[in-house]
Design a protein around this motif. Structure first.
Motif, PDB file in Angstrom:
ATOM      1  N   PHE A 149      78.371  55.460 -40.439  1.00 48.32           N
ATOM      2  CA  PHE A 149      78.313  56.340 -39.316  1.00 48.32           C
ATOM      3  C   PHE A 149      79.408  55.908 -38.506  1.00 48.32           C
ATOM      4  O   PHE A 149      80.076  54.735 -38.269  1.00 48.32           O
ATOM      5  N   LEU A 150      79.882  56.725 -37.212  1.00 49.51           N
ATOM      6  CA  LEU A 150      80.870  56.578 -36.342  1.00 49.51           C
ATOM      7  C   LEU A 150      80.365  55.126 -35.749  1.00 49.51           C
ATOM      8  O   LEU A 150      81.531  54.496 -35.225  1.00 49.51           O
ATOM      9  N   ASP A 151      79.403  54.719 -35.514  1.00 50.78           N
ATOM     10  CA  ASP A 151      78.858  53.311 -34.978  1.00 50.78           C
ATOM     11  C   ASP A 151      78.702  52.438 -35.582  1.00 50.78           C
ATOM     12  O   ASP A 151      78.123  51.163 -35.458  1.00 50.78           O
ATOM     13  N   ASP A 152      79.327  52.505 -36.863  1.00 51.91           N
ATOM     14  CA  ASP A 152      79.232  51.343 -37.983  1.00 51.91           C
ATOM     15  C   ASP A 152      78.005  51.011 -38.442  1.00 51.91           C
ATOM     16  O   ASP A 152      77.846  49.869 -39.280  1.00 51.91           O
ATOM     17  N   ILE A 153      77.124  51.873 -38.317  1.00 48.55           N
ATOM     18  CA  ILE A 153      75.782  51.715 -38.872  1.00 48.55           C
ATOM     19  C   ILE A 153      75.825  52.404 -40.534  1.00 48.55           C
ATOM     20  O   ILE A 153      76.422  53.324 -40.678  1.00 48.55           O
TER      21      ILE A 153
ATOM     22  N   ASN B 251      74.221  64.225 -27.814  1.00 48.69           N
ATOM     23  CA  ASN B 251      75.260  63.178 -27.835  1.00 48.69           C
ATOM     24  C   ASN B 251      75.164  62.356 -26.587  1.00 48.69           C
ATOM     25  O   ASN B 251      75.906  62.782 -25.768  1.00 48.69           O
ATOM     26  N   HIS B 252      74.405  61.330 -26.693  1.00 54.64           N
ATOM     27  CA  HIS B 252      74.203  60.437 -25.609  1.00 54.64           C
ATOM     28  C   HIS B 252      75.430  59.418 -25.530  1.00 54.64           C
ATOM     29  O   HIS B 252      76.102  59.014 -24.514  1.00 54.64           O
TER      30      HIS B 252
ATOM     31  N   ILE C 187      70.831  59.573 -33.270  1.00 53.31           N
ATOM     32  CA  ILE C 187      69.910  60.128 -34.165  1.00 53.31           C
ATOM     33  C   ILE C 187      68.775  59.495 -34.432  1.00 53.31           C
ATOM     34  O   ILE C 187      67.507  59.929 -34.422  1.00 53.31           O
ATOM     35  N   LEU C 188      68.787  57.997 -34.438  1.00 53.41           N
ATOM     36  CA  LEU C 188      67.521  57.228 -34.640  1.00 53.41           C
ATOM     37  C   LEU C 188      66.692  57.439 -33.518  1.00 53.41           C
ATOM     38  O   LEU C 188      65.600  57.299 -33.458  1.00 53.41           O
ATOM     39  N   GLU C 189      67.547  57.196 -32.416  1.00 45.39           N
ATOM     40  CA  GLU C 189      66.658  57.138 -31.022  1.00 45.39           C
ATOM     41  C   GLU C 189      65.885  58.468 -30.866  1.00 45.39           C
ATOM     42  O   GLU C 189      64.645  58.446 -30.317  1.00 45.39           O
ATOM     43  N   GLN C 190      66.555  59.723 -31.096  1.00 44.19           N
ATOM     44  CA  GLN C 190      65.722  60.700 -30.777  1.00 44.19           C
ATOM     45  C   GLN C 190      65.048  61.400 -32.136  1.00 44.19           C
ATOM     46  O   GLN C 190      64.300  62.351 -31.883  1.00 44.19           O
ATOM     47  N   LEU C 191      64.962  60.556 -33.090  1.00 41.62           N
ATOM     48  CA  LEU C 191      63.903  60.890 -34.151  1.00 41.62           C
ATOM     49  C   LEU C 191      62.781  60.095 -34.070  1.00 41.62           C
ATOM     50  O   LEU C 191      61.637  60.184 -34.721  1.00 41.62           O
ATOM     51  N   GLN C 192      62.516  59.021 -33.134  1.00 40.63           N
ATOM     52  CA  GLN C 192      61.398  58.202 -32.933  1.00 40.63           C
ATOM     53  C   GLN C 192      60.168  58.987 -32.526  1.00 40.63           C
ATOM     54  O   GLN C 192      60.207  59.863 -31.727  1.00 40.63           O
ATOM     55  N   GLY C 193      59.166  58.944 -33.214  1.00 38.42           N
ATOM     56  CA  GLY C 193      57.648  59.261 -32.747  1.00 38.42           C
ATOM     57  C   GLY C 193      57.819  60.744 -33.460  1.00 38.42           C
ATOM     58  O   GLY C 193      56.769  61.226 -33.213  1.00 38.42           O
ATOM     59  N   ILE C 194      58.662  61.084 -34.425  1.00 40.73           N
ATOM     60  CA  ILE C 194      58.458  62.484 -35.001  1.00 40.73           C
ATOM     61  C   ILE C 194      58.052  62.387 -36.435  1.00 40.73           C
ATOM     62  O   ILE C 194      58.504  61.542 -37.241  1.00 40.73           O
ATOM     63  N   ASP C 195      57.339  63.050 -36.994  1.00 40.82           N
ATOM     64  CA  ASP C 195      56.719  62.907 -38.338  1.00 40.82           C
ATOM     65  C   ASP C 195      57.966  63.586 -39.139  1.00 40.82           C
ATOM     66  O   ASP C 195      58.197  65.002 -39.184  1.00 40.82           O
ATOM     67  N   LEU C 196      58.556  63.095 -39.861  1.00 36.77           N
ATOM     68  CA  LEU C 196      59.857  63.498 -40.642  1.00 36.77           C
ATOM     69  C   LEU C 196      59.706  63.875 -41.786  1.00 36.77           C
ATOM     70  O   LEU C 196      60.469  64.649 -42.461  1.00 36.77           O
ATOM     71  N   GLY C 197      58.367  63.881 -42.128  1.00 33.49           N
ATOM     72  CA  GLY C 197      58.221  64.480 -43.596  1.00 33.49           C
ATOM     73  C   GLY C 197      58.642  63.522 -44.743  1.00 33.49           C
ATOM     74  O   GLY C 197      58.729  62.391 -44.643  1.00 33.49           O
ATOM     75  N   ASP C 198      58.927  64.413 -45.859  1.00 30.52           N
ATOM     76  CA  ASP C 198      59.601  63.788 -47.119  1.00 30.52           C
ATOM     77  C   ASP C 198      61.037  63.079 -46.930  1.00 30.52           C
ATOM     78  O   ASP C 198      61.212  62.193 -47.719  1.00 30.52           O
ATOM     79  N   ARG C 199      61.912  63.916 -46.165  1.00 35.07           N
ATOM     80  CA  ARG C 199      63.129  63.431 -46.123  1.00 35.07           C
ATOM     81  C   ARG C 199      63.937  64.005 -44.745  1.00 35.07           C
ATOM     82  O   ARG C 199      63.501  64.925 -44.318  1.00 35.07           O
ATOM     83  N   VAL C 200      65.130  63.262 -44.424  1.00 33.80           N
ATOM     84  CA  VAL C 200      65.680  63.850 -43.404  1.00 33.80           C
ATOM     85  C   VAL C 200      67.042  64.281 -44.196  1.00 33.80           C
ATOM     86  O   VAL C 200      67.644  63.573 -44.986  1.00 33.80           O
TER      87      VAL C 200
ATOM     88  N   THR D  25      79.433  68.535 -28.674  1.00 31.79           N
ATOM     89  CA  THR D  25      78.559  69.026 -29.197  1.00 31.79           C
ATOM     90  C   THR D  25      78.913  69.328 -30.796  1.00 31.79           C
ATOM     91  O   THR D  25      78.150  70.130 -31.323  1.00 31.79           O
ATOM     92  N   VAL D  26      79.464  68.471 -31.308  1.00 32.17           N
ATOM     93  CA  VAL D  26      79.923  68.594 -33.065  1.00 32.17           C
ATOM     94  C   VAL D  26      79.430  67.660 -33.726  1.00 32.17           C
ATOM     95  O   VAL D  26      79.116  66.415 -33.011  1.00 32.17           O
ATOM     96  N   ALA D  27      78.934  67.837 -34.946  1.00 28.08           N
ATOM     97  CA  ALA D  27      78.270  67.083 -35.793  1.00 28.08           C
ATOM     98  C   ALA D  27      79.207  65.705 -36.065  1.00 28.08           C
ATOM     99  O   ALA D  27      78.318  64.721 -36.364  1.00 28.08           O
ATOM    100  N   GLY D  28      80.656  66.013 -36.097  1.00 26.83           N
ATOM    101  CA  GLY D  28      81.243  64.886 -36.421  1.00 26.83           C
ATOM    102  C   GLY D  28      81.407  63.788 -35.631  1.00 26.83           C
ATOM    103  O   GLY D  28      81.967  62.580 -35.968  1.00 26.83           O
ATOM    104  N   LEU D  29      80.760  63.984 -34.348  1.00 23.96           N
ATOM    105  CA  LEU D  29      80.896  62.758 -33.247  1.00 23.96           C
ATOM    106  C   LEU D  29      79.327  62.292 -32.908  1.00 23.96           C
ATOM    107  O   LEU D  29      79.368  61.728 -32.026  1.00 23.96           O
ATOM    108  N   LEU D  30      78.444  62.654 -33.740  1.00 19.55           N
ATOM    109  CA  LEU D  30      76.983  62.171 -33.957  1.00 19.55           C
ATOM    110  C   LEU D  30      77.126  60.510 -34.393  1.00 19.55           C
ATOM    111  O   LEU D  30      77.758  60.341 -35.252  1.00 19.55           O
ATOM    112  N   THR D  31      76.359  59.768 -33.631  1.00 20.78           N
ATOM    113  CA  THR D  31      76.146  58.546 -34.233  1.00 20.78           C
ATOM    114  C   THR D  31      74.764  58.076 -34.682  1.00 20.78           C
ATOM    115  O   THR D  31      73.774  59.055 -34.379  1.00 20.78           O
ATOM    116  N   ALA D  32      74.631  57.200 -35.549  1.00 23.19           N
ATOM    117  CA  ALA D  32      73.306  56.927 -36.132  1.00 23.19           C
ATOM    118  C   ALA D  32      72.395  56.171 -34.826  1.00 23.19           C
ATOM    119  O   ALA D  32      71.265  56.544 -35.072  1.00 23.19           O
ATOM    120  N   THR D  33      72.989  55.692 -33.977  1.00 27.87           N
ATOM    121  CA  THR D  33      72.068  55.441 -32.565  1.00 27.87           C
ATOM    122  C   THR D  33      71.363  56.313 -32.081  1.00 27.87           C
ATOM    123  O   THR D  33      70.344  56.282 -31.814  1.00 27.87           O
TER     124      THR D  33
END
Length: 484
Positions: free
Chosen positions: A425-429, A380-381, A398-411, A388-396
Motif C-alpha cells: 500500500f501507499l503507506d508501505d504496509i 481519506n484521513h 482502511i484498517l481503522e475504518q473497518l474496525q468493529g465491522i463484520d467483514l464476512g468471508d473476505r474483503v 477521493t480517489v482509490a489510488g490514494l487510499l492507505t492501509a492505515t
C-alpha cells in the motif's frame, strides 16, 4: 511511419552510483539477454556493457531503439574482462536484439524544475518512501509511460530529436495558454516561452494530448475558455485535452491558498466543456476536450455516453473510468450464470467511485440471491477528505475504518490501492500484513466488470460460472468518521 515503444517500469528512481557513472559515459550495463534472441546467439551475457551502436554513443533508450531498428546493425560490446567485441548483425527491420539493460531508460531521470502552485508532491506528509517525493518532468517518460510533461525541461535539441524519431504521442501539461499566467502557476519564468514548443510539434505533425489541472479562481472561467480555444487550433494533431480538478490535501501550509470547487463550479465548468465539445465535433468529428469523472460526480450530472470519450484517449487521467466500468460491468453481468454459493463479502472503495460500486452491488444482488455484499466507502484521513480517489487510499485508513465491522468471508479492494509492481500500500504496509490485521482474506480486483464480479463471487478468472448474490441484504454505507 511512427515508431511505437513499449512501457518500461520505473522501478527505482535512484539508480546506484555505478550505473549513473556508466550512463554519464553513455555506457549501458546489460542486465539480461532474452532466451532465443539474437543477443543470446551472439553469446552476449548479463554483465556485458554496450558501448556503441553503428558507431554512435547511445544517450538513452530512444537512440538505442532507433538505431537497432535497421536491418544491418553493428554493436560495440565490452566484456567484464575488458575485452571489446565488435558484432555485425544482419536481421529483419524492427527485429529486437533481446537485450535488457540495468537502467530501462538508459539514462538518469530528469527532475522537475517548476514549483507549481498545485503540485501534489508538495502536499505530501513527511516520512514516506523516498521515491514518492521525486518530481519527474522527463519527456521520455511521456512516450514510455504516458506521463505528462510541462515542456519547461526540454531543450531545442530535445524537440528536434522527437521530430527526427517521430516519437508520439507526447502528453503535455498545459494548464493554461496564457504565457504570463503559466509562469505564475508553474513558478517558472520560462514556462510561458515553453508553450511555443507546442507550435513546433504541431508544425512537425507530432500527435499530442494535453492536460489542464484546474485551480479555482486562477485558470478557470474565461481563462479556461481561452486555453481550450487556443489548443483547439492544434487539432486534430492535438488529439485530446483533459480538464481535471486540482487535488488538495490537508498538508498545504505555506503553499498557494487554493480552494476546492463546489457543485455550482463543477456545473459551470461542464457547461464550458460541453460547449467546446460540440464545436470540436462539428469541425473534426472528435470531442477533443474532456472533463474528468470528478466533475460529473461533484455536479451530480449524468456521465456522457461511451462515444463521447473518443475511444477513452484520456482514460489514465480519470476521464471515462466510471463510464467504462459501468458498461463493462453490465456486459459481464449478462454473461454470468447464477451460482449457488452463499457468502458475505465486503467491498472497500473510495468516495469518488462509491455510488457506482453501490449501484453494481445492487444489480448483482437483484439478479442473484445468494451472496450478501456490503460496500464501505473509506474517508481519506491520511491526505484529507478532499482526496477521493482509490489510488490514494492507505492501509492505515482502511484498517481503522473497518474496525468493529463484520467483514464476512473476505474483503475486496481495487487494484489501485497497491503499487503497480508490488503488493504494498501507499503507506508501505504489505498486503500480507494487511490481511493478518483483518483476519480475513483480501481479494484485489482490477477495474473491469468481470474481474469485479469474480472477486465478489470468489470465482477464479478462468472459471466462467457462477455469480451468486443476495439482493436485499446489501448495506452500502459511506463511513463518515471524524479525525480523532
Amino acid at each position: 511511419m511512427e515508431k511505437e515503444y513499449g512501457k518500461y517500469e520505473l522501478s527505482d528512481i535512484q539508480q546506484d552510483h555505478h550505473n549513473n557513472q556508466l550512463s554519464a559515459r553513455h555506457e549501458h550495463l546489460i542486465r539480461e539477454v532474452l532466451p532465443d534472441s539474437i543477443g543470446q546467439e551472439l553469446e552476449l551475457e548479463a554483465g556485458d556493457v554496450l558501448l556503441e551502436v553503428n558507431g554512435e554513443k547511445i544517450e538513452d533508450i530512444f537512440d538505442y531503439q532507433f538505431l537497432i531498428a535497421d536491418a544491418s546493425v553493428v554493436l560495440l560490446i565490452r566484456k567484464p574482462d575488458g575485452e571489446e567485441w565488435e558484432l555485425e548483425i544482419e536481421k529483419d527491420e524492427e527485429e529486437d536484439i533481446g537485450l535488457v539493460f540495468e537502467n530501462s531508460l538508459m539514462d538518469e531521470y530528469h527532475s522537475c524544475r517548476n514549483k507549481c502552485m498545485f503540485c501534489f508532491i508538495d502536499q505530501m506528509p513527511k516520512g514516506m518512501r523516498e521515491t514518492l517525493y521525486f518530481k519527474d518532468d522527463d519527456s521520455r517518460l511521456s512516450f514510455l509511460q504516458g506521463n505528462y510533461v510541462t515542456l519547461t525541461n526540454m531543450s531545442d535539441s530535445d524537440i528536434e530529436r522527437i521530430i527526427r524519431y517521430h516519437l508520439a504521442p507526447i502528453n503535455i501539461s498545459v494548464h493554461t495558454t496564457n504565457p504570463e499566467l503559466r509562469c505564475r502557476m508553474l513558478s517558472n519564468r520560462f514556462a510561458g516561452e515553453a508553450l511555443k514548443k507546442i507550435e513546433r510539434l504541431y508544425e512537425a505533425g507530432i500527435p499530442m494530448n494535453g492536460q489542464i489541472v484546474l485551480c479555482k479562481g486562477v485558470n478557470d472561467g474565461e481563462e479556461l475558455r481561452r486555453s481550450i480555444e487556443d489548443l483547439l487550433r492544434y487539432a486534430p494533431c492535438m488529439q485530446s485535452v483533459s480538464v481535471v480538478p486540482v487535488g488538495l490535501t490537508k498538508y498545504r501550509e505555506g503553499l498557494y491558498p487554493l480552494e476546492p470547487f463546489c457543485q455550482e463550479d463543477a456545473r459551470e465548468i461542464l457547461a464550458i466543456i460541453h460547449h467546446y465539445q460540440t464545436i470540436a465535433f462539428e469541425r473534426y468529428q472528435m470531442h477533443f476536450i474532456h472533463a474528468s469523472d470528478e466533475w460529473y460526480m461533484l455536479a451530480e450530472e449524468e456521465l456522457p455516453e461511451a462515444e463521447r470519450y473518443d475511444g477513452y484517449v484520456q482514460y489514465e487521467n480519470g476521464v471515462g473510468m466510471v463510464r467504462m466500468f459501468r458498461d463493462d460491468f453490465l456486459e459481464a453481468l449478462e454473461q454470468c450464470e447464477p451460482g449457488t454459493q452463499k457468502q458475505k463479502v465486503t467491498m472497500v472503495t473510495a468516495k469518488l467511485i462509491y455510488p457506482t460500486i453501490c449501484w453494481a452491488a445492487e444489480l448483482l444482488m437483484t439478479k442473484y440471491p445468494n451472496i450478501e455484499i456490503q460496500v464501505i466507502g473509506i474517508v481519506n484521513h491520511f491526505f484529507g477528505e478532499q482526496i477521493t480517489v482509490a489510488g490514494l487510499l492507505t492501509a492505515t485508513d482502511i484498517l481503522e475504518q473497518l474496525q468493529g465491522i463484520d467483514l464476512g468471508d473476505r474483503v475486496v479492494l481495487p487494484a489501485a490501492v497497491l503499487k503497480a509492481d508490488e503488493a504494498v500500500f501507499l503507506d508501505d504496509i504489505s498486503l500480507e500484513d494487511f490481511q493478518k490485521a483483518l483476519q480475513v482474506p483480501a481479494y484485489i480486483v482490477k477495474s473491469n466488470g468481470m474481474g469485479f464480479i469474480q472477486a465478489i463471487t470468489g470465482d477464479r478468472p478462468e472459471e466462467s460460472a457462477g455469480c451468486g448474490i443476495q439482493p436485499d441484504s446489501v448495506r452500502c454505507r459511506y463511513k463518515e468518521r471524524e479525525d480523532e
